[in-house]
Scaffold this active site. Structure first.
Site, mmCIF file in Angstrom:
data_model
loop_
_atom_site.group_PDB
_atom_site.id
_atom_site.type_symbol
_atom_site.label_atom_id
_atom_site.label_comp_id
_atom_site.label_asym_id
_atom_site.label_seq_id
_atom_site.Cartn_x
_atom_site.Cartn_y
_atom_site.Cartn_z
ATOM 1 N N PRO A 77 0.648 -1.293 0.005
ATOM 2 C CA PRO A 77 -0.068 -0.017 -0.114
ATOM 3 C C PRO A 77 0.695 1.219 -0.023
ATOM 4 C CG PRO A 77 -1.030 -1.662 1.482
ATOM 5 C CD PRO A 77 0.309 -2.222 1.039
ATOM 6 N N CYS A 78 0.151 2.126 -0.655
ATOM 7 C CA CYS A 78 1.142 3.264 -0.964
ATOM 8 C C CYS A 78 0.692 4.664 0.187
ATOM 9 C CB CYS A 78 0.780 4.209 -2.369
ATOM 10 S SG CYS A 78 1.219 2.842 -3.868
#
Length: 412
Positions: A77-78
């Site tokens: 996840p960013c």
């Protein structure tokens, strides 16, 4: 397992998967949380084993069953690192980067490939990056980072991605980052035929005006509304290209179509901008918004293929042999980590080369967001000692688990 097998975590809708397949890797397992992305993976590659659920849950898959895999890959996840967000890093419950690094210690892959947003390359996360490098070195890996622009690999958009590759020393000696391609198509060149497919007479004129690279496609999250092409700044860039970024069309424009700004893109056009093409064919499942989100959050297949091919060349010893050079990131973190007790500010300045006191304090403050920093007030000044890493690395009692369940329906 195959000699060039790959386990991919946080696989999304398959951008990295398709690129790695193109490079010669065979998927032993892909793990993904989003049900629509899982449907897309299963639709395109029915023979793959796809695990659906929280990648950090042993109920979903057991990493120990995949030890000695050739490649462990993923696009974790960013949001913990994105410049547009709060950059909570190790204290963000969505942060799985450090956990993925620890996964390498369990699975002992021949190589590790992780990609994330440009924000992870910023000074804010220099200590975090150094921790990752040091941790991988302790496992016997030589690791390096590189900021790659998708437009350097034939993808007609900017889309910078920060990529980590770690390999055993014998392979790392042959690893070289991929070189840019000679030419990348403009938006008009990439989409001209697709824009004309509905009979729009002005498609050729439009394509001639859309003569630049696109801004970065933004997939967004489940917290937000329908599909559009990004924040205000990106919308302005799209407008200059003759594209209405306020939404996504169901079909290309038809005969006689007139626009104040220009036509909207279809999800198929967005996929082309993201790097899917006749060379990288793929079909997305779900309704328009879910398809757009899958496409927009993906790692462009041509970039994944380029990095995968570089790893494969290293495995085969095909590149010129060099002395592997690990990246260096944060001298303050390194000095604190090397100390067995408190370090005075003067000692830390000399050891790190950061001689400006306000700058030293600023960087200590940044480190404290990802690490526990003990501070001791002395008659001679302040002293510091590095404590624990705040990130989730698999702890059963970490706050990440409760936060994940609380926000699960909004995580993508």
């Amino acid at each position: 397992m195959a000699s060039h097998d790959v386990v991919e975590i946080c696989a999304g809708a398959g951008g990295q998967a398709l690129g790695l397949e193109k490079a010669g890797f065979e998927h032993t397992l892909a793990v993904e949380l989003d049900a629509h992305a899982v449907s897309t993976l299963e639709h395109n590659r029915p023979s793959w084993k796809v695990a659906h659920g929280d990648v950090a849950s042993r109920d979903v898959w057991d990493p120990k069953k995949y030890q000695k895999v050739a490649l462990l890959a993923g696009g974790v996840p960013c949001p913990p690192f994105t410049i547009a967000g709060k950059q909570l890093g190790a204290t963000d419950e969505r942060d799985l980067f450090a956990w993925a690094v620890e996964l390498a210690n369990v699975m002992q892959p021949r190589a590790l490939l992780l990609e994330n947003v440009r924000g992870l390359s910023m000074p804010r996360f220099s200590g975090y990056r150094q921790h990752v490098l040091d941790r991988l070195a302790s496992m016997g890996y030589v690791a390096s980072w590189r900021l790659l622009q998708a437009s350097d690999f034939g993808v007609p958009q900017l889309r910078p991605r920060f990529v980590l590759v770690a390999m055993r020393s014998a392979d790392a000696a042959y690893f070289q980052w991929p070189e840019p391609v000679e030419k990348t198509p403009t938006v008009g060149e990439a989409l001209g035929e697709m824009m004309a497919a509905g009979g729009w007479e002005d498609a050729k004129k439009w394509a001639a005006g859309a003569n630049r690279i696109a801004p970065t496609i933004v997939g967004g999250s489940k917290k937000h509304g329908g599909a559009d092409l990004g924040p205000t700044r990106a919308k302005r860039a799209w407008k200059e290209l003759g594209v209405d970024a306020l939404g996504v069309a169901d079909a290309p424009p038809g005969p006689g179509a007139k626009f104040e700004v220009g036509p909207k893109l279809t999800t198929e056009m967005v996929a082309r901008i993201q790097g899917w093409s006749d060379d990288f064919p793929w079909e997305f499942q779900g309704r328009k918004t879910t398809r757009y989100r899958q496409i927009g959050n993906a790692f462009p297949p041509p970039v994944a293929a380029a990095v995968g091919e570089a790893i494969m060349r290293a495995f085969k010893g095909e590149a010129p042999r060099t002395a592997p050079q690990p990246s260096e990131q944060d001298p303050i973190y390194k000095a604190l980590r090397a100390a067995t007790d408190f370090v005075s500010a003067d000692q830390l300045s000399r050891a790190s080369g950061v001689l400006d006191t306000p700058e030293l304090e600023r960087r200590i403050s940044l480190l404290s967001r990802d690490f526990d920093i003990d501070i001791q007030e002395r008659a001679t000044g302040v002293a510091y000692k590095l404590g624990g890493f705040k990130a989730f690395i698999g702890q059963a009692d970490h706050s990440r688990h409760d936060q994940f369940e609380k926000h699960r329906s909004h995580i993508s």
